[in-house]
Scaffold this motif. Structure first.
Motif, mmCIF file in Angstrom:
data_model
loop_
_atom_site.group_PDB
_atom_site.id
_atom_site.type_symbol
_atom_site.label_atom_id
_atom_site.label_comp_id
_atom_site.label_asym_id
_atom_site.label_seq_id
_atom_site.Cartn_x
_atom_site.Cartn_y
_atom_site.Cartn_z
ATOM 1 N N ALA A 98 0.908 -1.271 -0.037
ATOM 2 C CA ALA A 98 0.016 0.090 0.059
ATOM 3 C C ALA A 98 0.945 1.306 -0.051
ATOM 4 C CB ALA A 98 -0.801 -0.160 1.192
ATOM 5 N N LYS A 99 0.545 2.419 -0.755
ATOM 6 C CA LYS A 99 1.070 3.578 -0.477
ATOM 7 C C LYS A 99 1.312 4.086 0.765
ATOM 8 C CE LYS A 99 1.005 8.113 -2.953
ATOM 9 N NZ LYS A 99 0.096 8.666 -4.001
ATOM 10 N N ARG A 100 0.102 4.018 1.509
ATOM 11 C CA ARG A 100 0.118 4.134 3.111
ATOM 12 C C ARG A 100 -0.299 3.239 3.736
ATOM 13 N NH1 ARG A 100 -1.200 8.898 0.657
ATOM 14 N NH2 ARG A 100 -0.043 10.558 0.591
ATOM 15 N N VAL A 101 0.418 2.879 4.912
ATOM 16 C CA VAL A 101 -0.264 1.371 5.852
ATOM 17 C C VAL A 101 -0.506 2.376 7.004
ATOM 18 C CG1 VAL A 101 0.381 -0.377 7.142
ATOM 19 C CG2 VAL A 101 1.357 0.271 4.524
ATOM 20 N N PRO A 102 -1.992 1.960 7.332
ATOM 21 C CA PRO A 102 -2.274 2.521 8.736
ATOM 22 C C PRO A 102 -1.754 1.792 9.753
ATOM 23 C CG PRO A 102 -4.158 1.418 7.398
ATOM 24 C CD PRO A 102 -3.157 1.622 6.592
ATOM 25 N N ASP A 103 -1.544 2.651 11.053
ATOM 26 C CA ASP A 103 -1.056 1.857 12.087
ATOM 27 C C ASP A 103 -1.736 0.635 12.808
ATOM 28 O OD1 ASP A 103 0.923 3.667 12.327
ATOM 29 O OD2 ASP A 103 0.197 4.974 13.773
#
Length: 176
Positions: free
Chosen positions: A43-48
């Protein structure tokens, strides 16, 4: 079988049911070992929450994984007419494991990953088809390969990040 189908099948085997709104698989069979989320693609951004969703409160560490398909070797086994035969494809698969710990000791993070690596190996041995995602996995002369990096520390916090991988070959046959 397409690359996407292989990738999704492997992610499902290790990650559990697909969660479409987050484009990931969770909770899976390795939740007790801290594997909270498996993604078929990076993913471009991985949520915590990918690190710890579904894990017991107070555990203080968790892992998300990404299925990475590296090289693929395709061999065609043909007979008869121009369109009769099979393609045998061997995918070099790496399960990339991203581990985050808020525990005070880096040793705890490494020990947590050691247990997860062994559990992943056990799960591959339990079903070499990975839930019928492939014909066989980890059965080539390359076997199953494990790698664990040195931990890194987030500056200004107690977060310890560690990368680990489990690599294996996965074979599929496709009618050609």
């Amino acid at each position: 079988m397409t690359r996407a189908a292989v990738r999704d099948g492997i992610a499902k085997y290790f990650g559990g049911p697909y969660v479409p709104e987050f484009r990931c698989y969770r909770p899976g069979p390795l939740l007790a070992y801290g594997l909270a989320t498996v993604r078929p693609y990076l993913a471009k951004r991985v949520p915590d929450q990918d690190y710890t969703i579904g894990l017991p409160p107070g555990r203080g560490m968790g892992t998300y994984a990404v299925v990475h398909l590296e090289a693929a070797n395709e061999r065609r086994e043909a007979w008869g007419g121009a369109t009769s035969g099979w393609k045998h494809i061997t995918h070099a698969v790496t399960l990339q494991l991203f581990h985050l710990s808020t525990q005070p000791l880096a040793e705890d993070a490494q020990a947590d990953l050691d247990a997860l690596l062994e559990a992943i190996g056990d799960l591959i041995h339990a079903d070499r088809t990975l839930g019928e995602a492939v014909l066989q996995a980890g059965e080539s002369t390359n076997g199953i390969r494990y790698w664990l990096s040195q931990p890194t520390y987030d500056q200004g916090s107690e977060h310890v990040r560690t990368l680990a991988t489990v690599s294996f070959d996965a074979d599929v046959y496709i009618q050609a």
